[in-house]
Write an enzyme that holds these catalytic residues in place. Structure first.
Site, PDB file in Angstrom:
ATOM      1  N   HIS A 113       0.806  -1.220   0.000  1.00 29.18           N
ATOM      2  CA  HIS A 113       0.000   0.000   0.000  1.00 29.18           C
ATOM      3  C   HIS A 113       0.848   1.284   0.000  1.00 29.18           C
ATOM      4  O   HIS A 113       0.635   2.180  -0.803  1.00 29.18           O
ATOM      5  CB  HIS A 113      -0.918   0.027   1.237  1.00 29.18           C
ATOM      6  CG  HIS A 113      -1.829  -1.144   1.350  1.00 29.18           C
ATOM      7  ND1 HIS A 113      -3.069  -1.208   0.757  1.00 29.18           N
ATOM      8  CD2 HIS A 113      -1.674  -2.325   2.006  1.00 29.18           C
ATOM      9  CE1 HIS A 113      -3.644  -2.354   1.040  1.00 29.18           C
ATOM     10  NE2 HIS A 113      -2.829  -3.064   1.790  1.00 29.18           N
TER      11      HIS A 113
HETATM   12  O1  RIB Z   1      -4.200   0.194   5.340  1.00 27.43           O
HETATM   13  C1  RIB Z   1      -2.849   0.122   4.956  1.00 27.43           C
HETATM   14  C2  RIB Z   1      -2.007   0.954   5.852  1.00 27.43           C
HETATM   15  O2  RIB Z   1      -2.063   0.427   7.171  1.00 27.43           O
HETATM   16  C3  RIB Z   1      -0.513   0.925   5.466  1.00 27.43           C
HETATM   17  O3  RIB Z   1       0.059   2.167   5.777  1.00 27.43           O
HETATM   18  C4  RIB Z   1       0.056  -0.147   6.343  1.00 27.43           C
HETATM   19  O4  RIB Z   1       1.431   0.096   6.681  1.00 27.43           O
HETATM   20  C5  RIB Z   1      -0.774  -0.004   7.577  1.00 27.43           C
HETATM   21  O5  RIB Z   1      -0.194   1.008   8.375  1.00 27.43           O
END
Ligand code: RIB
Ligand code: CA
Length: 325
Positions: free
Chosen positions: A247
């Site tokens: 992500h």
């Molecule tokens: O939903 C994804 C996010 O949540 C990313 O930043 C991952 O590292 C978690 O922190």
């Protein structure tokens, strides 16, 4: 992509490493596209002492001297159980080899104060990249209410119109501290949001994972750390995607190559009312909405193979750099 120091975009990366934060930092460092002024850590995927130690280990293992600062130990109001199921108790658990211990300490001072100091020292120059809960940035804005107009812009991973990953409507980063996110989004800062609408599809595939594994003979902590994250992906287990969604790499991939994403300017709000929608982001896509309301850029499309290639190249480069330390 190597650009001259004078043209490199100046960044502060605020994060909660976190496996995908690790991949994002590796992308930022190995791309050669940025002057990374500082890395600031926040509680999120794991407690602050873990996320700040992980951020320092990552910056040091990649051979940089980027200063790393610890920030908020807790969200503004919300308290929650850390998601050890995905990132492990350290926040950066590995299926095998781990990163070497850092050869330096955290920089003195609080992350929020450092964000204020550095943005004021270079008005209009610093891009804020936030990859975890927005607590540090909200505290910085509380310290300097003029900060939003002095930062070049904010680019963040969080939220999602499509729905959530920690509740049906809320994505983790904004759910972990919705009040901080509301402060930031209402501040008027120029912002671009990379939510689950695109980041759920920012996965790398088995060939990418094999290329990473083959990057170095012998111990390969980068491959082992990503393997740990891959083995705990619910989306892979459910057959929704064939590989791990990294992500946090999306905001950096966009800064490196904006053609990889489709962005729309939309009014976005975050829900701070305790209840089933707590932490949810809503984007008003009605075309007749009267002007007003903080419109921000919202990423709604991505060139997945293009992002995966960029990210895998970065992870391979990181694996080779660490092997040579
Ligand atoms: O939903 C994804 C996010 O949540 C990313 O930043 C991952 O590292 C978690 O922190
Ligand atoms: Ca993160």
């Amino acid at each position: 992509m190597n650009t001259s120091p004078t043209t490199r975009r100046r960044l502060i990366i605020d994060c909660d490493p976190g496996h995908d934060d690790f991949a994002a930092i590796a992308l930022a460092v190995t791309s050669g596209a940025f002057e990374i002024e500082a890395i600031t850590a926040v509680c999120g995927n794991a407690p602050l002492d873990c996320t700040s130690a992980n951020a320092l280990a990552i910056a040091d293992a990649l051979g940089t001297s980027i200063p790393v600062y610890a920030g908020a130990v807790a969200p503004l109001l919300h308290r929650y159980e850390f998601p050890a199921a995905f990132h492990g108790v350290t926040g950066l658990d590995s299926a095998g080899a781990t990163l070497p211990p850092p050869r330096r300490a955290l920089a003195p001072g609080h992350a929020a104060e450092e964000i204020v100091r550095r943005v004021n020292a270079a008005p209009g120059e610093i891009t804020l990249v936030v990859l975890g809960p927005m607590t540090n940035l909200a505290l910085a804005i509380a310290l300097d209410p003029e900060l939003p107009g002095k930062a070049r812009e904010l680019v963040f991973m969080g939220g999602g119109i499509v729905g959530g990953n920690v509740t049906p409507r809320a994505e983790f980063n904004l759910w972990a501290d919705p009040e901080a996110a509301a402060m930031v989004l209402r501040s008027g800062i120029k912002a671009t949001m990379f939510g689950l609408d695109v980041t759920n599809d920012a996965w790398i595939d088995r060939d990418d994972l094999a290329r990473l594994r083959a990057a170095v003979p012998g111990a390969n902590p980068v491959a082992d750390i990503i393997q740990y994250y891959t083995e705990r992906s619910g989306d892979i287990a459910a057959g929704r995607v064939p590989g791990p969604a990294l992500h946090d790499t999306c905001p950096l991939a966009w800064l490196i190559d904006p053609t990889l994403f489709t962005i729309e300017q939309l009014p976005v709000t975050v829900d701070t009312v305790p209840g089933p929608h707590y932490g949810a982001t809503d984007a008003d896509r009605r075309s007749w909405v009267p002007e007003g309301g903080a419109r921000i850029g919202v990423a709604l499309g991505l060139d997945r193979p293009g992002v995966a290639r960029l990210v895998t190249d970065a992870l391979v480069d990181a694996a080779r750099r660490i092997a040579q330390r």
